[in-house]
Write a protein that holds these residues in place. Structure first.
Motif, short mmCIF file in Angstrom:
data_model
loop_
_atom_site.label_atom_id
_atom_site.label_comp_id
_atom_site.label_asym_id
_atom_site.label_seq_id
_atom_site.Cartn_x
_atom_site.Cartn_y
_atom_site.Cartn_z
N ALA A 28 28.88 18.67 -11.62
CA ALA A 28 27.64 18.78 -10.85
C ALA A 28 26.43 18.55 -11.74
O ALA A 28 26.50 18.74 -12.96
CB ALA A 28 27.53 20.18 -10.24
N PHE A 29 25.33 18.12 -11.13
CA PHE A 29 24.02 18.33 -11.73
C PHE A 29 23.76 19.82 -11.50
O PHE A 29 23.07 20.22 -10.56
CB PHE A 29 22.96 17.47 -11.04
N LEU A 32 29.09 16.14 -8.18
CA LEU A 32 29.52 14.89 -8.82
C LEU A 32 31.04 14.73 -8.82
O LEU A 32 31.76 15.64 -9.21
CB LEU A 32 29.02 14.85 -10.26
N ALA A 33 31.50 13.57 -8.38
CA ALA A 33 32.90 13.20 -8.57
C ALA A 33 32.95 12.40 -9.86
O ALA A 33 32.42 11.29 -9.93
CB ALA A 33 33.38 12.36 -7.39
N ASN A 34 33.54 12.98 -10.88
CA ASN A 34 33.50 12.37 -12.21
C ASN A 34 34.76 11.58 -12.52
O ASN A 34 35.80 11.82 -11.93
CB ASN A 34 33.37 13.48 -13.27
N PRO A 35 34.66 10.68 -13.49
CA PRO A 35 35.89 10.07 -14.00
C PRO A 35 36.69 11.12 -14.78
O PRO A 35 36.14 12.17 -15.14
CB PRO A 35 35.37 8.99 -14.95
N GLY A 37 25.66 17.95 -20.40
CA GLY A 37 26.42 18.20 -19.18
C GLY A 37 27.10 16.92 -18.75
O GLY A 37 26.84 15.84 -19.29
N ASP A 38 27.98 17.03 -17.76
CA ASP A 38 28.66 15.83 -17.27
C ASP A 38 27.65 14.86 -16.65
O ASP A 38 27.77 13.64 -16.81
CB ASP A 38 29.73 16.22 -16.24
N GLY A 39 26.63 15.41 -15.97
CA GLY A 39 25.64 14.55 -15.35
C GLY A 39 24.86 13.76 -16.39
O GLY A 39 24.78 12.53 -16.33
#
Ligand SMILES: Cc1ncc(C[n+]2csc(CCOP(=O)(O)OP(=O)(O)O)c2C)c(N)n1
Ligand SMILES: [Mg+2]
Length: 554
Positions: A472-473, A493-496, A442-444
């Motif tokens: 998100a988580f 989550l605010a991701n790159p 996942g992104d987290g």
């Protein structure tokens, strides 16, 4: 260990490297610092024999060694500075301990005169050995260069014999840098396999003879016994299932290889369970209760356990226990059953087939994760490694991705270590350069080790990282929404921008938003021979919870 009988003085660091070479180590994962300078200088001088992979965080050194060990069954070795370096690698050591993976951690110490004095020397921990002992199978200090061979041989023995696991050695700064006469031992004794007790085999056979519908569940302890396990299963028409570490021992596209959920469907009619090299978390925790401890299960089914660690028979008490190597014990069972009068159960294989079909139909609703997993399975060769991280797709892979070869599903075991995936996949690739390695996070979880894109690029590790980006988580977010009155906290989550991120590292990136779009991109990426990141865009809140197929109540 092979021949080096040289006795001219060498540094402690050089002695450790010579010992590793003698034990057949050809790769090490490490991040240097002052206490380890002589060790790294020795690695520089012996780079013809050992390749050193650098990383950007000590956790990755540990995870790379873990990935190498879990994917091959052979030891993975890493080296990090004491104190914070060891602690940074601590989650990897705990993960290796939980997964019974043979991993060797080599670290330093403050100078010998300072050990235990609490003077606040560089990287000092109150009691590093005690810390290491709590997350490894065995740990020791190498007191002086002359002791290196003996301690390293013992470390190797502890790591690889009986129930395998991580071990650690530390050496004081002055001793690792200082020189001494070192005599390399000539040979490492190969530990003999424990022979099963014939009475234990007879007790197990008596239970199996009476059983009409036996089931086999495997853990990572059975990964070296695939052929024997399949033979036993075929002899008994028994389904073979696993949760994480034991998957792929019998291919899940073999008529008797079943997913965890198909095994659950077959559980009510099971009258004997043969657990091989497994803690049996599925039947006695996941399918029963994660809160209520089962010490000795009530039959049915009767429980037979094969485990090389006799302590397991106390942790979860079987009705017949066989304390022996998985391969040796399974062969002994096959031999004994070959002489028995057990009758096959008509229709058993058809029932298994029916359970597999029904399980497959039931899980179809776990979308879109399943559609993505189907594409991944379709594109990857049978022997490709998948490193699934805790994520909506990763959880779904527990029951929705067929594993077809031993050791190819590289999981983190019961530690549930978010962040292990991408770093571990780099070690899997280093140890299996000719095979396809895909990490799925996942992104987290991916962001726990995103900096290792630099390692992948620098070391030329052609891993394909699939990152499911739901911003998100997601698992936590869903739990907060459903169980805590929508009070979400710490989970959005605010991701790159992942495409810009990979570009900065010089890594190829692709963004897809459907299973159909993933197919050609993944097919190309696995042949690229260099690291590739594929971001899968997931609209928030669209993933169906996979949990009903993981925590199952009978
Ligand atoms: C080391 C560690 N920290 C925290 C957790 C708790 N945890 C489990 S799943 C999860 C969220 C994972 O988010 P992501 O990787 O984006 O996957 P998603 O669920 O969104 O698909 C968290 C925080 C954990 N398992 N391990
Ligand atoms: Mg996420």
């Amino acid at each position: 260990m092979a021949g080096n009988t040289e006795t001219s003085p060498i540094t402690g660091g050089m002695a450790i490297v010579e010992a590793l070479i003698a034990m057949g180590v050809d790769r090490i994962y490490g991040l240097p610092g002052a206490q380890l300078y002589s060790l790294f200088d020795a690695l520089a001088q012996r780079s013809d024999r050992i390749r050193t992979y650098g990383a950007r965080h000590e956790q990755t050194c540990g995870y790379m060694a873990f990935g190498a060990a879990r994917s091959t069954g052979r030891p993975g070795v890493f080296t990090v500075v004491p104190g914070p370096g060891v602690l940074n690698a601590g989650a990897a050591l705990a993960t290796a301990l939980g997964s019974c993976a043979p991993v060797l951690c080599i670290t330093g110490q403050v100078p010998s005169a300072f050990i235990g004095r609490g003077r606040g020397h560089l990287h000092e921990l109150p009691d590093q050995l005690a810390t290491l002992r709590s997350i490894t199978k065995w740990a020791a200090r190498i007191e002086r260069p002359a002791d290196v061979p003996d301690v390293m041989v013992e470390a190797w023995r502890q790591m690889t014999s009986g129930r395998p696991g991580p071990v650690a050695v530390e050496m004081a700064w002055d001793q690792m840098a200082g020189s001494g006469e070192v005599e390399m031992p000539r040979a490492t004794a190969v530990p003999a396999s424990t022979r099963p007790d014939p009475r234990e085999i007879a007790a197990a056979v008596a239970l199996i003879e009476r059983a009409r519908r036996p089931m086999i569940l495997t853990g990572s302890g059975a990964q070296g016994a695939a052929t024997a396990v399949r033979e036993l299963a075929e002899m008994l028409d028994a389904p073979v299932g696993a949760f994480r570490g034991g998957r792929g021992i019998v291919a899940e596209d073999h008529p008797l290889g079943v997913s965890s959920y198909a095994a659950f469907k077959l559980w009510p009619q099971t009258d004997v369970l043969i657990g091989i090299g497994s803690r049996l978390e599925m039947p006695y925790m996941r399918w029963a209760s994660m809160m209520h401890l089962i010490d000795k299960p009530e039959p049915p089914p009767h429980l037979i356990r094969i485990d090389i660690d006799g302590g397991e028979m106390d942790r979860l008490k079987p009705h017949a226990g066989i304390v022996a190597d998985a391969e040796v014990a399974t062969r002994a069972l096959i031999d004994a059953l070959g002489r028995s009068k057990r009758q096959r159960t008509p229709g058993a294989v058809a029932e298994i087939d029916e359970a597999k079909r029904a399980a497959r139909a039931d899980i179809q609703k776990i979308q879109p994760q399943l559609a993505y997993l189907d594409v991944i399975r379709e594109v990857l060769p049978r022997d490709a490694f998948l490193v699934p991280e805790l994520s909506q797709a990763g959880f779904t892979s527990y029951f929705g991705y067929d594993v077809r070869e031993p050791r190819t599903y590289v999981s983190e075991g019961y530690q549930g270590t978010l962040g292990f995936g991408f770093p571990t996949s780099l070690g899997v690739k280093a140890a299996n350069p000719d095979r396809v390695v895909v990490s799925m996070s996942g992104d987290g979880g991916f962001m726990f080790g995103a900096q290792e894109l630099a390692t992948a690029a620098q070391e030329g590790l052609g891993v394909v990282a699939i990152v499911f980006n739901n911003r998100a988580f997601g698992n936590v977010l869903r739990d907060q929404k459903t169980s805590f009155g929508n009070r979400t906290i710490g989970s959005v989550l605010a991701n790159p921008d992942f495409m810009m991120l990979v570009k900065a590292f010089g890594v190829e990136g692709h963004r897809v938003a459907s299973p159909g779009a993933l197919r050609p991109v993944l097919a190309k990426a696995i042949t690229a021979g260099k690291p590739v990141l594929i971001e899968v865009e997931i609209a928030g809140g669209t993933e169906v919870s996979p949990w009903e197929f993981i925590h199952m109540k009978s």
